[in-house]
Design an enzyme around this catalytic site. Structure first.
Site, mmCIF file in Angstrom:
data_model
loop_
_atom_site.group_PDB
_atom_site.id
_atom_site.type_symbol
_atom_site.label_atom_id
_atom_site.label_comp_id
_atom_site.label_asym_id
_atom_site.label_seq_id
_atom_site.Cartn_x
_atom_site.Cartn_y
_atom_site.Cartn_z
ATOM 1 N N ASP A 39 0.735 -1.344 -0.035
ATOM 2 C CA ASP A 39 -0.183 0.128 0.185
ATOM 3 C C ASP A 39 0.746 1.298 -0.065
ATOM 4 O O ASP A 39 0.657 2.464 0.533
ATOM 5 C CB ASP A 39 -1.145 -0.051 1.193
ATOM 6 C CG ASP A 39 -0.153 -0.149 2.442
ATOM 7 O OD1 ASP A 39 1.042 -0.383 2.659
ATOM 8 O OD2 ASP A 39 -0.972 -0.209 3.454
ATOM 9 N N HIS A 242 23.792 8.468 -19.469
ATOM 10 C CA HIS A 242 22.561 8.542 -18.568
ATOM 11 C C HIS A 242 22.929 7.744 -17.474
ATOM 12 O O HIS A 242 22.468 7.012 -16.719
ATOM 13 C CB HIS A 242 21.323 8.076 -19.344
ATOM 14 C CG HIS A 242 20.904 9.002 -20.318
ATOM 15 N ND1 HIS A 242 19.850 8.565 -21.129
ATOM 16 C CD2 HIS A 242 20.988 9.998 -20.203
ATOM 17 C CE1 HIS A 242 19.302 9.431 -21.840
ATOM 18 N NE2 HIS A 242 20.062 10.652 -21.416
ATOM 19 N N ASP A 259 25.193 16.186 -13.268
ATOM 20 C CA ASP A 259 23.899 16.754 -13.944
ATOM 21 C C ASP A 259 22.903 16.484 -13.060
ATOM 22 O O ASP A 259 22.294 15.352 -12.870
ATOM 23 C CB ASP A 259 23.718 15.978 -15.376
ATOM 24 C CG ASP A 259 22.542 16.527 -16.224
ATOM 25 O OD1 ASP A 259 21.927 17.150 -15.552
ATOM 26 O OD2 ASP A 259 22.416 16.147 -17.146
ATOM 27 N N ASP A 270 18.060 22.621 -14.570
ATOM 28 C CA ASP A 270 18.776 21.387 -15.179
ATOM 29 C C ASP A 270 20.280 21.875 -15.584
ATOM 30 O O ASP A 270 20.323 22.559 -16.374
ATOM 31 C CB ASP A 270 18.071 20.899 -16.598
ATOM 32 C CG ASP A 270 18.701 19.741 -17.253
ATOM 33 O OD1 ASP A 270 19.492 19.052 -16.957
ATOM 34 O OD2 ASP A 270 18.369 19.433 -18.438
ATOM 35 N N HIS A 349 25.271 13.764 -28.328
ATOM 36 C CA HIS A 349 23.762 14.394 -28.246
ATOM 37 C C HIS A 349 23.895 15.874 -28.606
ATOM 38 O O HIS A 349 24.723 16.358 -29.420
ATOM 39 C CB HIS A 349 23.572 14.229 -26.691
ATOM 40 C CG HIS A 349 24.431 15.097 -25.812
ATOM 41 N ND1 HIS A 349 24.487 16.366 -25.583
ATOM 42 C CD2 HIS A 349 25.519 14.610 -25.216
ATOM 43 C CE1 HIS A 349 25.265 16.801 -24.871
ATOM 44 N NE2 HIS A 349 26.068 15.573 -24.615
ATOM 45 N N HIS A 353 17.394 21.408 -25.018
ATOM 46 C CA HIS A 353 16.028 20.916 -25.101
ATOM 47 C C HIS A 353 15.256 22.080 -24.610
ATOM 48 O O HIS A 353 15.909 22.775 -23.646
ATOM 49 C CB HIS A 353 15.916 19.709 -24.689
ATOM 50 C CG HIS A 353 16.400 19.430 -22.991
ATOM 51 N ND1 HIS A 353 15.712 20.111 -22.076
ATOM 52 C CD2 HIS A 353 17.669 18.962 -22.845
ATOM 53 C CE1 HIS A 353 16.492 19.680 -21.217
ATOM 54 N NE2 HIS A 353 17.578 19.401 -21.439
ATOM 55 N N HIS A 360 12.564 17.873 -20.006
ATOM 56 C CA HIS A 360 12.317 17.812 -21.415
ATOM 57 C C HIS A 360 11.024 18.485 -21.703
ATOM 58 O O HIS A 360 10.272 17.581 -21.911
ATOM 59 C CB HIS A 360 12.730 16.590 -22.218
ATOM 60 C CG HIS A 360 14.195 16.037 -21.714
ATOM 61 N ND1 HIS A 360 14.707 14.927 -22.170
ATOM 62 C CD2 HIS A 360 15.154 16.894 -21.258
ATOM 63 C CE1 HIS A 360 15.929 14.593 -21.955
ATOM 64 N NE2 HIS A 360 16.319 15.782 -21.387
ATOM 65 N N GLU A 383 23.825 22.958 -23.530
ATOM 66 C CA GLU A 383 24.774 21.802 -22.746
ATOM 67 C C GLU A 383 25.575 20.879 -23.754
ATOM 68 O O GLU A 383 25.541 19.529 -23.814
ATOM 69 C CB GLU A 383 23.787 20.894 -22.033
ATOM 70 C CG GLU A 383 22.439 20.216 -22.972
ATOM 71 C CD GLU A 383 21.529 19.174 -22.228
ATOM 72 O OE1 GLU A 383 22.191 18.159 -21.603
ATOM 73 O OE2 GLU A 383 20.372 19.481 -21.993
ATOM 74 N N TYR A 387 33.071 13.385 -24.641
ATOM 75 C CA TYR A 387 33.028 11.941 -24.050
ATOM 76 C C TYR A 387 34.025 11.191 -24.663
ATOM 77 O O TYR A 387 33.896 10.662 -25.731
ATOM 78 C CB TYR A 387 31.770 11.310 -24.044
ATOM 79 C CG TYR A 387 30.716 12.370 -23.635
ATOM 80 C CD1 TYR A 387 30.415 12.656 -22.225
ATOM 81 C CD2 TYR A 387 29.960 13.072 -24.416
ATOM 82 C CE1 TYR A 387 29.575 13.582 -21.884
ATOM 83 C CE2 TYR A 387 28.909 13.954 -24.206
ATOM 84 C CZ TYR A 387 28.864 14.290 -22.741
ATOM 85 O OH TYR A 387 27.792 15.242 -22.542
ATOM 86 N N ARG A 404 30.508 17.849 -19.545
ATOM 87 C CA ARG A 404 29.619 18.403 -20.092
ATOM 88 C C ARG A 404 29.382 19.644 -19.384
ATOM 89 O O ARG A 404 29.699 19.753 -18.051
ATOM 90 C CB ARG A 404 28.135 17.486 -19.971
ATOM 91 C CG ARG A 404 27.003 18.483 -20.681
ATOM 92 C CD ARG A 404 25.982 17.412 -20.898
ATOM 93 N NE ARG A 404 25.214 16.486 -19.706
ATOM 94 C CZ ARG A 404 25.577 15.310 -19.341
ATOM 95 N NH1 ARG A 404 26.296 14.482 -20.471
ATOM 96 N NH2 ARG A 404 24.986 14.836 -18.336
ATOM 97 N N GLU A 406 26.143 22.574 -18.818
ATOM 98 C CA GLU A 406 25.041 22.706 -18.930
ATOM 99 C C GLU A 406 24.263 23.998 -17.932
ATOM 100 O O GLU A 406 24.477 24.057 -17.008
ATOM 101 C CB GLU A 406 24.028 21.429 -18.759
ATOM 102 C CG GLU A 406 22.673 21.625 -18.939
ATOM 103 C CD GLU A 406 21.812 20.411 -18.946
ATOM 104 O OE1 GLU A 406 22.375 19.286 -18.145
ATOM 105 O OE2 GLU A 406 20.694 20.257 -19.508
#
Ligand code: GLY
Ligand code: MN
Ligand code: MN
Length: 437
Positions: A39, A242, A259, A270, A349, A353, A360, A383, A387, A404, A406
């Site tokens: 629950d 990620h 991040d 972000d 990438h 965004h 996003h 950003e 890598y 990175r 950002e």
């Protein structure tokens, strides 16, 4: 979620949506609660569209808007329930919600189907988030069929079905002053968290210890949740885009990529910062860092009204391509690196965004087949990164460097405002913060 003492911004948005609909009825449910086990539930997060129009944070609620000659806003929500409120806390109930949030009417959620069957009658169009939830698709179509069955008594069912998100996404893309103010505050809290992480970090700690510092700083300022799962990635982990394991030990001589951003009053921030675990960039780390920083500066300069959405990405790519050539990561000219996309081995990438209630955020990036121009009130992230995974074709000194940087950027009449500028970013700023604070 705090009490809304001023519902005017939400009422204005409802009025604007109704104007855009022109005629018909909109049905916009909030998000369901999701069971975690037994629950126990996952932390409740309302639906962003619903909240954008209501400010109402309780589950089991539906907003109905009627457009046309008769304009009306109606909330369906949980009834007051003294016994449940002892266990789960306060509920507004329809009367309380109506008064507090400025609806024309409010009813118990249990009456939704019965009332909707009446309200759908003789409406030319039904707007709702089409396809977002199969059970809503089914129940609204079933209700429409029930209205159709009354055709012999002269009642018509909506003949047109429209996705209300087509209108709402565009509204949410342009942040009003009320939203900008919240986003500034969210950004400030997240900047403090990144600064705190830099002050705290030492070789030998675990990534999750640094994550705890971020969450502590968010929460103590009233931002009770991160806007997304924090990435705290030491050394090679930064090359996993990620990475959310956050359980490795931090090594002397490695970089740490963080991040992380809080959600405040339903709005996301972000931020990514990358800094040396021991407080001092090595020459190789510094070389790569300065390239990503220069790419970000070029991208931020290109984020201004009238420029296309893709302009910041293109600006960042040119700087990165030249940098990758200088570092001997890529061969040839800037043009040939861009043309062949050989940069994608190290930068895979895009440069940002939309940012808003969702990290996003909603809103189209193209109009037809053209990138859309940036407009005052849009908010986006900038950003770029780099890598470098171990590879025979890569100088060994650069292996496992993942960087990175950002920031969150609001487009303004003069160009832009970097909402997250207080998070230390230059090599000098970072090394100073890590030395003195
Ligand atoms: N933190 C998610 C992103 O940067 O897109
Ligand atoms: Mn982002
Ligand atoms: Mn991010």
């Amino acid at each position: 979620m705090q009490d809304m003492t001023d519902f005017a911004p939400f009422q204005q948005r409802r009025n604007r949506l109704v104007e855009k609909m022109k005629h018909g009825i909109a049905v916009i449910p909030t998000a369901p609660e999701v069971a975690r086990n037994a629950d126990t539930h996952y932390d409740y997060r309302h639906d962003s569209h619903f909240h954008y129009l209501t400010g109402f944070a309780e589950p089991e609620a539906v907003l109905v808007l009627i457009a046309g000659d008769r304009m009306e806003s109606i909330l369906f929500c949980r009834e007051k329930n003294p016994e449940r409120e002892v266990w789960d806390g306060f509920r507004y109930g329809p009367d309380g919600a109506s008064e507090k949030f400025g609806f024309d009417a409010a009813y118990p959620i249990a009456q939704l189907d019965e009332k909707l069957a009446e309200l759908l009658g003789n409406q030319p169009a039904l707007f709702y988030p089409v396809g977002a939830d199969a059970s809503w698709d089914a129940s609204l179509l079933k209700l429409r069929e029930a209205v159709k069955a009354k055709s012999r008594s002269g009642i018509r069912a909506p003949s047109e079905i429209r996705d209300v998100r087509e209108l709402l996404d565009e509204m949410r893309l342009l942040k009003d002053g009320f939203e900008q103010d919240i986003m500034r505050r969210a950004a400030a809290i997240s900047c403090g968290a990144h600064r705190r992480a830099m002050c705290f970090t030492r070789p030998g700690q675990f990534e999750y210890e640094v994550e705890a510092e971020l969450l502590h700083e968010f929460c103590r300022h009233g931002a009770r949740q991160p806007a997304y799962t924090s990435i705290v990635a030491g050394g090679a982990n930064a090359c996993t885009l990620h990475y959310v394991g956050n359980d490795a030990r931090l090594n002397d001589g490695d970089l740490l990529l963080i991040d992380a951003g809080c959600e405040l009053d339903s709005y996301a921030s972000d931020i990514t910062r990358t800094f040396p675990v021991n407080g001092k960039f090595s020459p190789a780390q510094k070389d790569v860092y300065e390239i990503v920083l220069a790419a970000q500066a070029a991208a931020i300069s290109a984020a201004r009204p009238g420029n296309l959405w893709v302009a910041p990405h293109d600006a960042a790519l040119r700087v990165l391509a030249q940098g990758f050539i200088d570092l001997k990561l890529c061969q040839g000219s800037v043009e040939s690196v861009l043309e062949s996309e050989s940069y994608k081995q190290f930068y895979m990438h895009r440069t940002g965004h939309w940012l808003g209630m969702d990290v996003h955020d909603v809103g189209e990036y193209k109009i037809g087949d053209q990138w859309r121009p940036l407009q005052v009130g849009m908010t986006l992230t900038v950003e770029p990164g780099c890598y470098i995974r171990p590879s025979d074709s890569v100088p060994k000194a650069l292996w496992n460097i993942g960087i990175r940087i950002e920031d969150d950027v609001l487009i303004t009449a003069k160009g832009n405002e970097v909402l997250t500028q207080d998070a230390p970013k230059t090599v000098k700023e970072i090394e100073e913060v890590m030395r003195h604070e």
